[in-house]
Design an enzyme around this catalytic site. Structure first.
Site, short mmCIF file in Angstrom:
data_model
loop_
_atom_site.label_atom_id
_atom_site.label_comp_id
_atom_site.label_asym_id
_atom_site.label_seq_id
_atom_site.Cartn_x
_atom_site.Cartn_y
_atom_site.Cartn_z
N ALA A 65 0.81 -1.17 -0.04
CA ALA A 65 -0.01 0.24 -0.06
C ALA A 65 0.76 1.33 0.08
CB ALA A 65 -0.93 0.00 1.36
N GLY A 109 0.82 -4.96 0.83
CA GLY A 109 -0.52 -5.09 0.13
C GLY A 109 -0.34 -5.70 -1.44
N GLU A 112 -0.63 -9.41 -0.64
CA GLU A 112 -2.15 -9.53 -0.38
C GLU A 112 -2.99 -9.36 -1.69
OE1 GLU A 112 -1.71 -6.54 2.76
OE2 GLU A 112 -2.89 -7.67 4.03
N GLU A 132 4.60 -5.09 6.99
CA GLU A 132 3.94 -4.17 7.81
C GLU A 132 4.36 -3.98 9.04
OE1 GLU A 132 2.59 -6.49 5.76
OE2 GLU A 132 1.01 -5.46 4.68
C1 HXC Z 1 4.99 4.50 -1.31
C2 HXC Z 1 7.14 3.47 -2.22
C3 HXC Z 1 6.78 2.12 -1.57
C4 HXC Z 1 5.37 2.12 -0.60
C5 HXC Z 1 8.57 1.91 -2.39
N1 HXC Z 1 8.07 3.32 -2.76
N2 HXC Z 1 7.58 1.24 -1.84
N3 HXC Z 1 6.24 4.43 -2.09
N4 HXC Z 1 4.49 3.26 -0.51
N5 HXC Z 1 4.87 1.06 -0.29
C6 HXC Z 1 8.78 4.32 -3.47
C7 HXC Z 1 10.16 4.69 -2.82
O1 HXC Z 1 9.66 5.63 -1.76
C8 HXC Z 1 11.03 5.34 -3.70
O2 HXC Z 1 10.45 6.77 -4.06
C9 HXC Z 1 10.42 4.35 -4.94
O3 HXC Z 1 9.36 3.75 -4.70
C10 HXC Z 1 11.76 3.14 -5.11
O4 HXC Z 1 11.74 2.69 -3.83
P1 HXC Z 1 13.14 2.47 -3.12
O5 HXC Z 1 13.07 2.07 -1.66
O6 HXC Z 1 14.30 3.61 -3.53
O7 HXC Z 1 13.84 1.22 -4.02
P2 HXC Z 1 14.80 -0.01 -3.38
O8 HXC Z 1 16.08 0.68 -2.59
O9 HXC Z 1 15.00 -0.90 -4.56
O10 HXC Z 1 13.94 -0.81 -2.24
C11 HXC Z 1 12.79 -1.52 -2.75
C12 HXC Z 1 11.82 -1.90 -1.39
C13 HXC Z 1 11.63 -0.84 -0.60
C14 HXC Z 1 12.75 -3.04 -0.88
C15 HXC Z 1 10.51 -2.74 -2.14
O11 HXC Z 1 10.87 0.39 -1.42
C16 HXC Z 1 10.60 -1.00 0.42
O12 HXC Z 1 10.76 -1.62 1.38
N6 HXC Z 1 9.18 -0.53 0.22
C17 HXC Z 1 8.15 -0.54 1.13
C18 HXC Z 1 7.61 -2.06 1.42
C19 HXC Z 1 6.75 -1.95 2.48
O13 HXC Z 1 6.77 -1.68 3.67
N7 HXC Z 1 5.38 -2.45 1.88
C20 HXC Z 1 4.28 -2.53 3.08
C21 HXC Z 1 3.54 -1.41 2.74
S1 HXC Z 1 2.04 -1.39 3.88
P3 HXC Z 1 11.19 8.06 -3.64
O14 HXC Z 1 10.23 9.03 -4.54
O15 HXC Z 1 11.21 8.32 -2.47
O16 HXC Z 1 12.46 7.64 -4.51
C22 HXC Z 1 1.08 -2.04 3.43
C23 HXC Z 1 -0.39 -2.10 4.23
C24 HXC Z 1 -1.25 -3.11 3.48
O17 HXC Z 1 1.14 -2.75 2.20
C25 HXC Z 1 -2.52 -2.67 3.96
C26 HXC Z 1 -3.63 -3.16 2.90
C27 HXC Z 1 -3.48 -2.78 1.19
#
Ligand code: HXC
Length: 258
Positions: A65, A109, A112, A132
């Site tokens: 998400a 997400g 999911e 998460e």
């Molecule tokens: C918003 C996101 C994002 C996310 C990545 N980006 N994941 N933006 N929401 N979930 C953005 C980053 O901010 C960045 O933009 C760009 O995408 C590239 O990501 P990087 O982090 O620079 O890439 P990398 O170093 O290769 O790392 C990849 C990654 C990491 C390991 C996937 O991005 C990451 O950990 N993302 C979050 C994963 C996460 O926690 N997901 C769960 C979310 S909560 P900028 O502009 O900053 O450069 C959730 C709740 C579910 O899903 C609820 C129901 C739907």
């Protein structure tokens, strides 16, 4: 309908829906989830579509998400708006088969969403996880529920408690994905699988989907009864007559969805 965060193509009875927010690794913001659900509903209603594929990019199916969109929300806001209830409900109402073709990250997400599809074909680059916990929240679209049913309590608990990622090989071993294929062949394999499903009798395909999904909603006895009654009802279709006649006449069946 014109979409901004997804790309939809319909070809040879298969709707291909590609998540397309490359700058955010296909993070699922409100717009993307809404457009995805609309595209799935349109595919469901389109007589030309017999199977759907949902995919992302080489780097990410979806990284979860959209954290930037959620970060400042209050409890009152997410509760009152029932955040993610609408896409969750809409995804579960799709009656045609939906394949998730996953390469790269399928996190939070994203994992999911893949699990909400009917099955997952994974590229050898795929990484699944429910991170998460690292954000101070828990999954909100089935990550504690579907993952537990797919891979069992021990692995689901560990994944949800630590946020560690699972690679494609482990995901296949654990039963999360149906198959792992080389990344370069992912779309070819997904399309081939979708084509195979598209050739079947559509009422039969829908009956299979409903019956398999029923196994998650009921007891074994009720599920077996449901299956048997659906099996019986298939004998009211012309496609059952055609399928069995074709077998006996040693030819390919010509299903007419009747
Ligand atoms: C918003 C996101 C994002 C996310 C990545 N980006 N994941 N933006 N929401 N979930 C953005 C980053 O901010 C960045 O933009 C760009 O995408 C590239 O990501 P990087 O982090 O620079 O890439 P990398 O170093 O290769 O790392 C990849 C990654 C990491 C390991 C996937 O991005 C990451 O950990 N993302 C979050 C994963 C996460 O926690 N997901 C769960 C979310 S909560 P900028 O502009 O900053 O450069 C959730 C709740 C579910 O899903 C609820 C129901 C739907």
């Amino acid at each position: 309908m014109a979409f901004e965060t997804i790309i939809v193509e319909v070809e040879d009875h298969v709707a291909l829906i590609r998540l397309n927010r490359p700058d955010a690794l296909n993070a699922l913001n409100t717009q993307l989830l809404s457009e995805l659900c609309t595209a799935l509903e349109e595919a469901d209603a389109n007589d030309k579509v017999r199977c759907v594929i949902v995919t992302g990019s080489e780097k990410a199916f979806a990284a979860g998400a959209d954290i930037k969109e959620m970060s400042s929300m209050s409890f009152a806001e997410v509760f009152a708006t029932n955040l993610f209830a609408d896409p969750s409900d809409r995804l579960m109402k799709i009656r045609k088969p939906v394949i998730a073709a996953v390469a790269g990250y399928a996190l939070g997400g994203g994992c999911e969403l893949a699990m909400a599809c009917d099955f997952i074909i994974a590229a050898d680059t795929a990484k699944f996880g429910q991170p998460e916990i690292n954000l101070g929240v828990i999954p909100g679209l089935g990550g504690t529920q579907r993952l537990t049913r797919f891979v069992g309590k021990s692995k689901s608990m560990e994944m949800n408690l630590t946020g560690r990622f699972m690679d494609a090989e482990e995901a296949e071993r654990a039963g999360l994905v149906s198959r792992v294929v080389p990344a370069k062949k992912l779309m070819e394999e997904a399309q081939g699988t979708a084509q195979k499903i598209a050739e079947k009798s559509q009422p039969t395909v829908m009956a299979v989907k409903e019956s398999v999904n029923r196994s998650y909603e009921t007891t074994l006895n009720e599920g077996i009864l449901f299956e048997r009654r659906v099996f019986h009802s298939m004998f009211a279709t012309e496609d059952q007559k055609e399928g069995m006649a074709a077998f006996m006449e040693k030819r390919q069946p010509q299903f007419r969805d009747k």
